[in-house]
Structures are given as structure tokens and as C-alpha cells.
Design a protein around this motif. Structure first.
Motif, mmCIF file in Angstrom:
data_model
loop_
_atom_site.group_PDB
_atom_site.id
_atom_site.type_symbol
_atom_site.label_atom_id
_atom_site.label_comp_id
_atom_site.label_asym_id
_atom_site.label_seq_id
_atom_site.Cartn_x
_atom_site.Cartn_y
_atom_site.Cartn_z
ATOM 1 N N GLU A 1 -48.734 0.067 35.105
ATOM 2 C CA GLU A 1 -49.963 -0.318 34.419
ATOM 3 C C GLU A 1 -49.785 -1.592 33.597
ATOM 4 N N GLN A 2 -49.070 -2.550 34.096
ATOM 5 C CA GLN A 2 -48.923 -3.815 33.391
ATOM 6 C C GLN A 2 -50.223 -4.608 33.494
ATOM 7 N N LEU A 3 -50.844 -4.831 32.352
ATOM 8 C CA LEU A 3 -52.052 -5.662 32.368
ATOM 9 C C LEU A 3 -51.677 -7.106 32.688
ATOM 10 N N ILE A 4 -50.591 -7.534 32.065
ATOM 11 C CA ILE A 4 -50.081 -8.893 32.276
ATOM 12 C C ILE A 4 -48.574 -8.760 32.499
ATOM 13 N N PRO A 5 -48.050 -9.257 33.602
ATOM 14 C CA PRO A 5 -46.606 -9.122 33.865
ATOM 15 C C PRO A 5 -45.763 -9.733 32.749
ATOM 16 N N VAL A 6 -44.763 -9.009 32.302
ATOM 17 C CA VAL A 6 -43.833 -9.516 31.296
ATOM 18 C C VAL A 6 -42.433 -9.478 31.889
ATOM 19 N N SER A 7 -41.585 -10.390 31.432
ATOM 20 C CA SER A 7 -40.213 -10.477 31.924
ATOM 21 C C SER A 7 -39.266 -10.673 30.757
ATOM 22 N N GLU A 8 -37.997 -10.754 31.087
ATOM 23 C CA GLU A 8 -36.957 -10.968 30.081
ATOM 24 C C GLU A 8 -36.221 -12.255 30.414
ATOM 25 N N ASN A 9 -36.018 -13.118 29.425
ATOM 26 C CA ASN A 9 -35.267 -14.346 29.684
ATOM 27 C C ASN A 9 -33.779 -14.106 29.498
ATOM 28 N N GLU A 10 -32.982 -15.165 29.681
ATOM 29 C CA GLU A 10 -31.530 -15.013 29.655
ATOM 30 C C GLU A 10 -30.990 -14.635 28.284
ATOM 31 N N THR A 11 -31.783 -14.838 27.225
ATOM 32 C CA THR A 11 -31.340 -14.470 25.873
ATOM 33 C C THR A 11 -31.889 -13.121 25.437
ATOM 34 N N GLY A 12 -32.547 -12.409 26.359
ATOM 35 C CA GLY A 12 -33.026 -11.070 26.048
ATOM 36 C C GLY A 12 -34.372 -11.012 25.356
ATOM 37 N N GLU A 13 -35.158 -12.087 25.427
ATOM 38 C CA GLU A 13 -36.484 -12.103 24.804
ATOM 39 C C GLU A 13 -37.555 -11.840 25.859
ATOM 40 N N VAL A 14 -38.657 -11.182 25.409
ATOM 41 C CA VAL A 14 -39.764 -10.905 26.314
ATOM 42 C C VAL A 14 -40.596 -12.176 26.486
ATOM 43 N N ILE A 15 -40.943 -12.493 27.715
ATOM 44 C CA ILE A 15 -41.701 -13.712 28.000
ATOM 45 C C ILE A 15 -42.873 -13.406 28.931
ATOM 46 N N VAL A 16 -43.846 -14.319 28.897
ATOM 47 C CA VAL A 16 -45.073 -14.172 29.673
ATOM 48 C C VAL A 16 -45.346 -15.479 30.399
ATOM 49 N N MET B 1 -30.670 0.556 23.358
ATOM 50 C CA MET B 1 -29.454 1.102 23.944
ATOM 51 C C MET B 1 -29.281 0.621 25.379
ATOM 52 N N LYS B 2 -30.386 0.588 26.132
ATOM 53 C CA LYS B 2 -30.339 0.138 27.519
ATOM 54 C C LYS B 2 -29.839 -1.301 27.597
ATOM 55 N N ARG B 3 -30.354 -2.164 26.721
ATOM 56 C CA ARG B 3 -29.932 -3.567 26.744
ATOM 57 C C ARG B 3 -28.466 -3.703 26.335
ATOM 58 N N ALA B 4 -28.055 -2.875 25.358
ATOM 59 C CA ALA B 4 -26.655 -2.911 24.910
ATOM 60 C C ALA B 4 -25.720 -2.522 26.049
ATOM 61 N N LEU B 5 -26.110 -1.486 26.811
ATOM 62 C CA LEU B 5 -25.294 -1.046 27.938
ATOM 63 C C LEU B 5 -25.249 -2.108 29.033
ATOM 64 N N GLU B 6 -26.402 -2.739 29.281
ATOM 65 C CA GLU B 6 -26.443 -3.800 30.290
ATOM 66 C C GLU B 6 -25.571 -4.972 29.873
ATOM 67 N N PHE B 7 -25.635 -5.316 28.571
ATOM 68 C CA PHE B 7 -24.811 -6.422 28.063
ATOM 69 C C PHE B 7 -23.332 -6.086 28.222
ATOM 70 N N ALA B 8 -22.967 -4.824 27.855
ATOM 71 C CA ALA B 8 -21.571 -4.404 27.975
ATOM 72 C C ALA B 8 -21.119 -4.441 29.431
ATOM 73 N N SER B 9 -22.002 -4.019 30.341
ATOM 74 C CA SER B 9 -21.668 -4.014 31.763
ATOM 75 C C SER B 9 -21.427 -5.436 32.265
ATOM 76 N N LYS B 10 -22.289 -6.366 31.853
ATOM 77 C CA LYS B 10 -22.122 -7.767 32.254
ATOM 78 C C LYS B 10 -20.833 -8.342 31.685
ATOM 79 N N LYS B 11 -20.520 -7.947 30.446
ATOM 80 C CA LYS B 11 -19.302 -8.447 29.807
ATOM 81 C C LYS B 11 -18.073 -7.953 30.554
ATOM 82 N N ILE B 12 -18.107 -6.667 30.953
ATOM 83 C CA ILE B 12 -16.991 -6.099 31.706
ATOM 84 C C ILE B 12 -16.809 -6.823 33.030
#
Length: 259
Positions: free
Chosen positions: A10-25, A117-128
Motif C-alpha cells: 500500500e505504498q502511496l508514493i514509493p520510498v527507498s533508502e540511500n547509501e547512508t541509510g536515509e529514506v528518499i523519494v 535492529m534490522k538496519r543494524a543487522l544489515e550493516f553488521a552483515s555488510k561489514k562482515i
């Protein structure tokens, strides 16, 4: 960029995440949702006048596709969530209100403990994964440098020539199953020592001497009857020790010797 999984269906307007972890439109998608009558370029220029800063609140994207209307290539914009909320509020109509409320929901969900928590785990996974790649590269470099490392550890006095038997001991200590007799045989077979029987048997070949792999130690022997003979012994130079350790440990020697 990975699409956020907030409001998946139900996204009214698609949102994404940039490389620094911020929500963008996407600017054009926001423009379309707000049902703005003014063409996008003019409308966005007016929005910027409200105090938004390029490369801080938004980024310009120049599209490489062909502009069907001719002229300059079309441009788009990537807008951060805070700017998108303000633009929605500026519209002062139902669509603007709807967009603003939607962005507030997105922000709340994005900052929920679960998403953090999800972003922290993703960051840790990328770091590994990054560390794994670094370790692979380090292991690769160590593998390339291994012969020199082995040499540095095994030959403490590289300027001192040693007997072939001593080199055989060094090689054996470093995992190469050989002995003095087998090493002599190998050196003869591969053209480093002369293999034809005679006074020069087991002496270095001319090529091996040119490569400075050996030197010949001459020793005078006085016999009981008064005559003297010269005993010749091949000794492996420091350069030769590095050469042969590199060779037998799987590295590349500088050249090959021939009879």
C-alpha cells in the motif's frame, strides 16, 4: 537502492533508502501523486525557493534517455524524507495532506525498534562481508609473498653460502620432502649442476654460475707423500638460497638453468 518493505502492498508514493541509510523519494513520482498542474521542472524550481539546499536536502539526476520533446535531457530529483514532508504541507490541498500523513507513517515505521535492529543487522552483515573480502585479499598477498617470507624465516644469514645438504635441511623444515642426495639429483636433472661423470661432476653449470646461484669453495689438501690436491665443493649463495626456496615452494624463480 533497495525498496523499503514498509507498507509493502500500500505504498502511496514509493520510498527507498540511500547509501547512508536515509529514506528518499523520487521527485517526479511525488509531483505525479500531488497532481500538480504545473510542469515538473517549473514546479520543482519553485519548491527549492522555500529554502531547500542541493546535495543536502535533495540531489539532481540528469537522465540519459532521449527527451521526446527535444532540447536538454530531462532531469529528476532524489528528495530526502523531511523535504518531501515539507513539500506536501506546502501544497495545502487534500493530496498534499494525504502525502504528508503518509510520510509521517513512513518515518515512524522507519524509526521503529524493529527497523533500527534490522538496519543494524544489515550493516553488521555488510561489514562482515567486507572484512571477509579484505581477508581474502590479504591471504592472496601473503600467498604471493610466501616464498620471500619463508626465505626470511629459514635463512637468517642470506649472505653466507651453504652446502647443498644444508639447503635440503631447510627445505625439509619448510614442508618439502627431500634429502641431500635427492636434492643433488634434482639439481643435476634440472640443469643446475653438471651431471656428466668426470672432474666437474656435481659442479655448477655455466648458467647457474651466471645466475649467481652457486660459488665453488676450493680447499687445498696436503697428502703424506708431499703432493697437494684441490678439492672443489659447490656452495649455494644467498641469492641461490632465495632462488631455490622460491622455486621449490611454488614461487617463480628468475630464470631456468640448462646444461
Amino acid at each position: 537502492m533497495n525498496d523499503l518493505q514498509i507498507f509493502k502492498n500500500e505504498q502511496l508514493i514509493p520510498v527507498s533508502e540511500n547509501e547512508t541509510g536515509e529514506v528518499i523519494v523520487n521527485g517526479r513520482q511525488l509531483h505525479e501523486f500531488l497532481e500538480i498542474g504545473t510542469e515538473y521542472a517549473k514546479w520543482f524550481s519553485r519548491m527549492i525557493e522555500y529554502g531547500f539546499t542541493e546535495n543536502q536536502d535533495f540531489a539532481v539526476i540528469v537522465k540519459n534517455d532521449v527527451n521526446p520533446l527535444g532540447g536538454r535531457p530531462s532531469t529528476d530529483h532524489i528528495i530526502k524524507l523531511d523535504m518531501a514532508k515539507e513539500i506536501a504541507m506546502i501544497q495545502r490541498n487534500e493530496k498534499g495532506k494525504q502525502a504528508r500523513q503518509y510520510f509521517i507513517q513512513v518515518e515512524k515505521a522507519w524509526n521503529s525498534p524493529e527497523m533500527i535492529m534490522k538496519r543494524a543487522l544489515e550493516f553488521a552483515s555488510k561489514k562482515i562481508e567486507s572484512l571477509k573480502l579484505e581477508n581474502v585479499e590479504k591471504e592472496k598477498q601473503l600467498s604471493i609473498q610466501q616464498p620471500k617470507v619463508v626465505f626470511a624465516d629459514a635463512v637468517s644469514a642470506s649472505h653466507t653460502s651453504i652446502l647443498v645438504g644444508d639447503l635440503a635441511k631447510l627445505l625439509k623444515q619448510n614442508g618439502i620432502d627431500t634429502g641431500a642426495n635427492r636434492l643433488f639429483e634434482t639439481l643435476r636433472k634440472e640443469g643446475y649442476l653438471i651431471k656428466r661423470k668426470g672432474t666437474d661432476y656435481n659442479m655448477p653449470t655455466q648458467k647457474a654460475m651466471e645466475l649467481k646461484l652457486f660459488e665453488i669453495k676450493e680447499t687445498s689438501i696436503a697428502h703424506s707423500d708431499g703432493h697437494t690436491t684441490i678439492s672443489k665443493t659447490p656452495k649455494i649463495t644467498g641469492n641461490g638460497q632465495l632462488y631455490f626456496i622460491n622455486k621449490f615452494k611454488g614461487g617463480k624463480s628468475n630464470d631456468s638453468a640448462k646444461n
